[in-house]
Write an enzyme that holds these catalytic residues in place. Structure first.
Site, mmCIF file in Angstrom:
data_model
loop_
_atom_site.group_PDB
_atom_site.id
_atom_site.type_symbol
_atom_site.label_atom_id
_atom_site.label_comp_id
_atom_site.label_asym_id
_atom_site.label_seq_id
_atom_site.Cartn_x
_atom_site.Cartn_y
_atom_site.Cartn_z
ATOM 1 N N HIS A 151 0.847 -2.213 10.091
ATOM 2 C CA HIS A 151 0.556 -0.946 10.334
ATOM 3 C C HIS A 151 -0.879 -0.497 10.998
ATOM 4 O O HIS A 151 -1.553 -1.637 10.980
ATOM 5 C CB HIS A 151 0.766 -0.197 9.024
ATOM 6 C CG HIS A 151 -0.160 -0.657 7.990
ATOM 7 N ND1 HIS A 151 0.173 -1.666 7.252
ATOM 8 C CD2 HIS A 151 -1.271 -0.272 7.317
ATOM 9 C CE1 HIS A 151 -0.784 -2.111 6.394
ATOM 10 N NE2 HIS A 151 -1.497 -1.036 6.179
ATOM 11 N N GLU B 296 0.889 -1.237 0.050
ATOM 12 C CA GLU B 296 -0.009 0.020 0.127
ATOM 13 C C GLU B 296 0.973 1.321 -0.165
ATOM 14 O O GLU B 296 1.650 1.517 0.903
ATOM 15 C CB GLU B 296 -0.910 0.054 1.139
ATOM 16 C CG GLU B 296 -1.643 -1.271 1.425
ATOM 17 C CD GLU B 296 -2.647 -1.155 2.859
ATOM 18 O OE1 GLU B 296 -2.540 -0.298 3.463
ATOM 19 O OE2 GLU B 296 -3.053 -2.223 3.011
ATOM 20 N N HIS C 212 3.404 0.951 2.873
ATOM 21 C CA HIS C 212 3.694 -0.139 3.773
ATOM 22 C C HIS C 212 3.618 -1.692 3.017
ATOM 23 O O HIS C 212 2.428 -1.791 2.225
ATOM 24 C CB HIS C 212 2.033 -0.102 4.868
ATOM 25 C CG HIS C 212 2.210 0.921 5.641
ATOM 26 N ND1 HIS C 212 1.062 1.776 5.841
ATOM 27 C CD2 HIS C 212 3.169 1.515 6.138
ATOM 28 C CE1 HIS C 212 1.027 2.833 6.681
ATOM 29 N NE2 HIS C 212 2.467 2.724 6.775
#
Length: 460
Positions: A397, A367, A391
């Site tokens: 996360h 992402e 990420h």
């Protein structure tokens, strides 16, 4: 066919740039507010800037109308299924074949897959916005590649670029043979002069330039800044709706395609072509934006992200963020995207007994997130408009400590999220950083610290 009339532009009688068609006033900033569009995603649009320029009953007559040249631009293989076939017929003043040889030119800060300057990194990254550009930086020279995956020549994967410019492109035209470009303005509006007509893209909107379509970017303010997703794979399409039904997410009627507008200008013009990861340049003796009429489905679009029909819970828990997908580039595996474009648009949060910000998670997809305006509801600080975070797959996360504490104690009344507009490029492979992204001065080197203080609350 296209939704609005939009099949005939109006002849330009003023201005100094010999642009005809939808650009009725002839100047960049002055004309941007008066553009006409044809609506619908993936439609068989048609448009002519001069009455009679578009042939009827055939694509390539023995003599094209008005002394024009007929030319097909294919964005897909000839034999791909009709629903996925992308091609447009262009009727232009000079054929595209009338040009000198291309020669290699410098790539600047632009990079392409495969990315080999660094190794794929499982760490989490966040960047502040790009610094101010050097004077005279236009859209192409202001492109700065963060990273990507796949193989541009193999037509798979994607790249994340950012741009920061203070000058319009003048007598310069760009095209990308490697993939389509999804442009996400964050600061400053753009006027995109394409072979098929003009688009205006402001912050809060996105513009899609298909593979191989030539265009020029003019700034409608002193500077412009934003993000670009270069999709090497299958062209972006609207996601299937499944059990959502016939309506929801991005509606096809909200995508706007240009109407024909052409330049009848003699050169010199620099034409820059991105081909298999490198930039090539040629000097034409005429503007290549000379398409007087066209019809087809291989066309640019602009879309207002605030028109996205957000789907969410009306009971408890979050649906997966895939329900925020605007566009998807699919793969041969059902449900697995090469890249998705996801928007976190204004919406209501009403989940009962639900932690309402985005939850902690690890994801097989990677992402990259950017912020267009306001704040993101999972981060209390540090994530600012023009910045971004990465990420990679399986990197843990979620909300920072301040957001977690606030959301855990909040009164669960209906809550309107309307002070932020964030988006995500989500892809099936890890994003490998470029060397300059991995060592950039605006890289936030203390990003891991946002999760400090999430201590044990376990009470057996």
């Amino acid at each position: 066919m296209g939704g609005t009339d939009g099949t005939r532009g109006t002849r330009n009688t003023g201005g100094t740039d010999s642009t005809h068609g939808a650009d009725t006033t002839g100047g960049g900033a002055a004309s941007a507010g008066s553009l006409a569009y044809s609506t619908g995603f993936g439609n068989e649009h048609s448009s002519e800037a001069v009455p009679g320029a578009l042939p009827h009953g055939r694509n390539s007559p023995q003599r094209a109308p008005l002394g024009l040249y007929a030319e097909q631009l294919s964005g897909s293989a000839f034999t791909e299924p009709r629903a996925h076939n992308r091609r447009s017929w262009l009727y232009r003043i000079r054929p595209s074949a009338a040009h000198p040889a291309f020669v290699r030119t410098g790539n600047g800060s632009l990079r392409s897959a495969p990315f080999t300057e660094t190794v794929p990194d499982p760490n989490r990254f966040r960047w502040d916005p790009l610094p101010a550009p050097s004077p005279g930086t236009d859209f192409v020279s202001g492109l700065w590649t963060l990273g990507g995956n796949g193989d541009a020549a193999g037509r798979t994967g994607m790249a994340v670029h950012l741009y920061h410019a203070d000058s319009s492109m003048t007598e310069r035209v760009f095209s990308d043979s490697d993939g389509e470009l999804l442009i996400v303005p964050e600061q400053g509006s753009l006027l995109l002069r394409t072979e098929l007509g003009l688009l205006r893209a402001a912050p809060g909107e996105v513009a899609l330039i298909p593979r191989g379509v030539r265009f020029r970017v003019e700034l409608l303010g002193p500077t412009a800044r934003g993000y670009v997703c270069e999709n090497y794979g299958i062209p972006f399409q609207l996601p299937e709706l499944g059990p959502i039904g016939a309506n929801g997410l991005a509606n096809a009627r909200d995508f706007r395609a240009p109407v024909a507008a052409y330049e009848d200008r003699e050169g010199p013009f620099e034409v820059i072509n991105k081909f298999c990861g490198n930039l090539w340049t040629a000097t034409y003796d005429h503007s290549p934006l000379d398409v007087v009429a066209w019809h087809g489905s291989h066309t640019p679009y602009v879309y207002d992200l605030r028109r996205f029909n957000v789907i969410g819970t009306i009971s408890y828990d979050h649906p997966d963020p895939s329900v925020f997908t605007v566009l998807t580039s699919p793969t041969d595996t059902p449900g697995l995207a090469d890249v998705d474009f996801v928007v976190f648009a204004p919406r209501w949060l009403v989940g009962e007994d639900t932690f309402r910000p985005p939850y902690f998670h690890r994801n097989v997809m990677s992402e990259y997130m950017g912020l267009i305006e306001g704040a993101y509801d999972a981060k209390a600080g540090g994530f600012v408009p023009g910045g971004g975070s990465l990420h990679n797959m399986m990197s843990a996360h979620g909300p920072d400590r301040e957001t977690f504490d606030r959301a855990s104690a909040a009164e669960l009344v209906p809550q309107r999220i309307d002070d932020g507009l964030a988006f995500m490029f989500e892809t099936r492979r890890p994003l490998t950083l470029t060397g300059h992204a991995a060592s950039a001065p605006h890289l936030q080197r203390g990003y891991d610290g946002v999760w400090q203080g999430l201590d044990s609350n376990f009470r057996p």
